[in-house]
Design a protein around this motif. Structure first.
Motif, short mmCIF file in Angstrom:
data_model
loop_
_atom_site.label_atom_id
_atom_site.label_comp_id
_atom_site.label_asym_id
_atom_site.label_seq_id
_atom_site.Cartn_x
_atom_site.Cartn_y
_atom_site.Cartn_z
N PRO A 131 -2.95 14.81 8.48
CA PRO A 131 -2.56 13.56 9.15
C PRO A 131 -1.08 13.28 8.99
O PRO A 131 -0.45 13.67 8.02
CB PRO A 131 -3.41 12.51 8.44
N HIS A 132 -0.55 12.55 9.94
CA HIS A 132 0.84 12.13 9.92
C HIS A 132 0.97 10.91 9.01
O HIS A 132 0.05 10.14 8.97
CB HIS A 132 1.27 11.81 11.36
N PRO A 133 1.99 10.64 8.29
CA PRO A 133 3.19 11.43 8.08
C PRO A 133 2.99 12.49 7.00
O PRO A 133 2.49 12.18 5.94
CB PRO A 133 4.20 10.39 7.59
N LYS A 134 3.36 13.70 7.31
CA LYS A 134 3.22 14.79 6.35
C LYS A 134 4.60 15.36 6.04
O LYS A 134 5.53 15.23 6.85
CB LYS A 134 2.33 15.89 6.90
N TRP A 162 8.63 11.66 1.80
CA TRP A 162 7.36 11.10 2.26
C TRP A 162 7.38 9.58 2.17
O TRP A 162 6.89 8.88 3.06
CB TRP A 162 6.22 11.69 1.41
N ARG A 163 7.97 9.06 1.08
CA ARG A 163 8.05 7.61 0.91
C ARG A 163 8.86 7.00 2.05
O ARG A 163 8.45 6.01 2.66
CB ARG A 163 8.72 7.31 -0.43
N ALA A 164 9.99 7.65 2.37
CA ALA A 164 10.81 7.14 3.47
C ALA A 164 10.03 7.15 4.78
O ALA A 164 10.09 6.19 5.56
CB ALA A 164 12.07 7.99 3.60
N ARG A 165 9.24 8.20 4.99
CA ARG A 165 8.48 8.28 6.25
C ARG A 165 7.38 7.25 6.31
O ARG A 165 7.11 6.69 7.36
CB ARG A 165 7.87 9.67 6.36
N LEU A 166 6.74 7.01 5.15
CA LEU A 166 5.67 6.00 5.10
C LEU A 166 6.23 4.64 5.48
O LEU A 166 5.66 3.92 6.31
CB LEU A 166 5.10 5.93 3.68
N GLU A 167 7.38 4.30 4.86
CA GLU A 167 7.97 3.00 5.14
C GLU A 167 8.36 2.88 6.60
O GLU A 167 8.15 1.85 7.24
CB GLU A 167 9.18 2.77 4.24
N SER A 194 6.96 4.44 9.14
CA SER A 194 5.79 4.33 10.00
C SER A 194 5.18 2.94 9.87
O SER A 194 4.67 2.38 10.84
CB SER A 194 4.77 5.40 9.66
N VAL A 195 5.26 2.34 8.65
CA VAL A 195 4.74 0.98 8.48
C VAL A 195 5.56 0.01 9.32
O VAL A 195 5.02 -0.86 10.00
CB VAL A 195 4.77 0.60 6.98
N LEU A 255 0.83 -1.21 0.00
CA LEU A 255 0.00 0.00 0.00
C LEU A 255 0.86 1.25 0.00
O LEU A 255 0.61 2.20 -0.74
CB LEU A 255 -0.90 0.01 1.23
N CYS A 256 1.90 1.24 0.83
CA CYS A 256 2.71 2.47 0.93
C CYS A 256 3.52 2.67 -0.33
O CYS A 256 3.80 3.80 -0.73
CB CYS A 256 3.53 2.50 2.19
N LYS A 257 3.87 1.57 -1.01
CA LYS A 257 4.56 1.70 -2.28
C LYS A 257 3.63 2.35 -3.31
O LYS A 257 4.04 3.21 -4.09
CB LYS A 257 4.99 0.31 -2.76
#
Lengths: 151, 175
Positions: A80-83, A139-144, A146-147, A5-7
Motif C-alpha cells: 500500500p501507498h505510501p511505501k 516515510w514519515r515525510a510521506r505520511l504527513e 498524504s495526511v 496517528l501518523c506520528k
C-alpha cells in the motif's frame, strides 16, 4: 487525529523483503539485522512482516533478473501507498558484478523508484540499519504529506 | 538447585549483547574494507584498477580540453573486493574503513569519486606523458630518474645517440 496517528505509526515501520534475484548475500545480512541480538532492528520499532500488504518499508536486493521481474513488480504493486523502497547492496542500483549479464533485465530504478540506497556487497548490518533509519524519515515525510492531502 | 540462577547471574554480569549502533558509533575492524579512496596526486593513469575491477566501477575518460584524464569510481557499482587497491602500483587507491554509505535515491549518480588528473610533461620536449609523481619515480624510475621523465620518442632518440657514440658506424671509421 490523523496527524497523531501518523506520528505514532512512523515509530514502527513494518519491513518487507523482496529478493529480486539476489545471490543471498544481502538477504543473509538483512536476516542478520533482524534476528541476531547484536544488531536487533526490532528495538527501533521495525518488524519484518510476511505479507506485502502489511508493509511500509520495502528492502529490495538483487539485480532484478528477467525471471522474477514480473513477479517482483506484482508483489511491489500490492504494497500500500505510501511505501519507501530501500535498495540493499549495489545490485539493484547498477547490477554490480552481474551487470550486462544475459539474465539481468535492467537496473531496478527503471521499474521501481529507489528512495534510499545502501551500497555494499553485501552492506554490513549496521549500514542496513542506517538505511532503514533514513527510509523511516522519508516515510514519515510521506505520511504527513498524504495526511495533508486527505484533510 | 535452581540452575537458571547461575545463567541469570552470568547474563547480568555480561551486560547487553546488543551493539548500541544508531545511538553510539559502531565498532569497525581495522582491516574492514569500506569504500575506496583515490588520491589524484599519486595516480599515474596506468589503468590497472579499471582492468581488474570486477564490477566495472572505474572509468577513465580523456577530459574535454585534452589536458588530462577524468577518473570516475562509482561507489554504487563497487563491490569492495579491494583488487584495485591491491594492484595499484603507487598506492593511489586505498580501501578506507568507511561504511556510512547509505544515501537517498536522488544522489545515486553523484555518489562517486570524480577526480581530474592532469598529464605530465616530457622533461625534454614538453610532450604529454603519463603523470610522474614522486612515488613512481622512487620505485620504477630509480635506475635512471632522468630518463624516466622523458616521453617515449625522446627516450628512443637518447638511446640512439648513446649507441652512436659508443659504436661509431663503419663509414665514420673508414672514411
Amino acid at each position: 487525529m490523523l496527524q497523531l496517528l501518523c506520528k505514532l505509526a512512523s515509530r514502527s515501520p513494518w519491513i518487507y523483503r523482496i529478493n529480486a534475484g539476489s545471490c543471498n548475500g544481502c538477504d543473509v545480512e538483512m536476516a542478520t539485522t533482524a534476528l541476531i541480538p547484536r544488531y536487533d532492528v526490532e528495538r527501533l520499532g521495525c518488524k519484518y512482516c510476511g505479507s506485502p500488504r502489511h508493509a511500509d518499508v520495502v528492502l529490495i536486493s538483487g539485480p532484478l533478473t528477467l525471471r522474477v521481474r514480473d513477479k517482483v513488480l506484482r508483489v511491489y504493486n500490492e504494497i500500500p501507498h505510501p511505501k519507501v523502497t530501500v535498495a540493499v547492496g549495489v545490485c539493484p542500483v547498477s547490477g554490480g558484478c552481474f551487470r550486462d549479464g544475459y539474465s539481468v533485465g535492467a537496473d531496478i530504478d527503471h521499474y521501481i523508484p529507489l528512495d534510499v540506497i545502501v551500497p555494499g556487497c553485501p552492506p554490513r548490518p549496521q549500514a542496513i540499519m542506517e538505511g532503514i533509519l533514513k527510509a523511516v524519515e522519508v516515510w514519515r515525510a510521506r505520511l504527513e504529506e498524504s495526511v495533508c492531502c486527505h484533510s | 538447585m535452581l540452575p537458571f540462577l547461575k545463567i541469570m547471574l552470568r547474563n547480568l554480569l555480561l551486560g547487553p549483547s546488543t551493539d548500541p549502533f544508531p545511538f553510539a558509533p559502531a565498532k569497525t575492524h581495522k582491516n574492514f574494507r569500506g569504500c575506496a579512496e583515490h588520491d589524484p596526486e599519486k595516480c599515474i593513469l596506468c589503468g590497472i584498477c579499471r582492468h581488474v575491477c570486477a564490477a566495472g566501477a572505474i572509468q577513465i575518460h580523456p577530459s574535454e580540453d585534452g589536458s588530462g584524464m577524468q577518473y570516475l569510481l562509482w561507489h554504487n557499482s563497487c563491490v569492495f573486493c579491494g583488487m584495485c587497491a591491491h594492484y595499484c602500483p603507487t598506492g593511489a587507491l586505498t580501501m578506507s574503513d568507511n561504511w556510512h554509505l547509505a544515501h537517498s535515491g536522488a544522489e545515486m549518480f553523484s555518489n562517486c569519486i570524480s577526480d581530474f588528473i592532469p598529464f605530465g610533461a616530457c622533461a625534454q620536449c614538453g610532450a604529454k606523458i603519463q603523470p610522474r609523481p614522486q612515488t613512481i619515480i622512487d620505485t620504477l624510475g630509480a635506475r635512471s630518474p632522468d630518463r624516466f621523465l622523458l616521453c617515449p620518442q625522446c627516450k628512443r632518440q637518447g638511446i640512439v645517440q648513446n649507441v652512436a657514440q659508443a659504436r661509431p658506424t663503419r663509414r665514420q671509421e673508414n672514411p
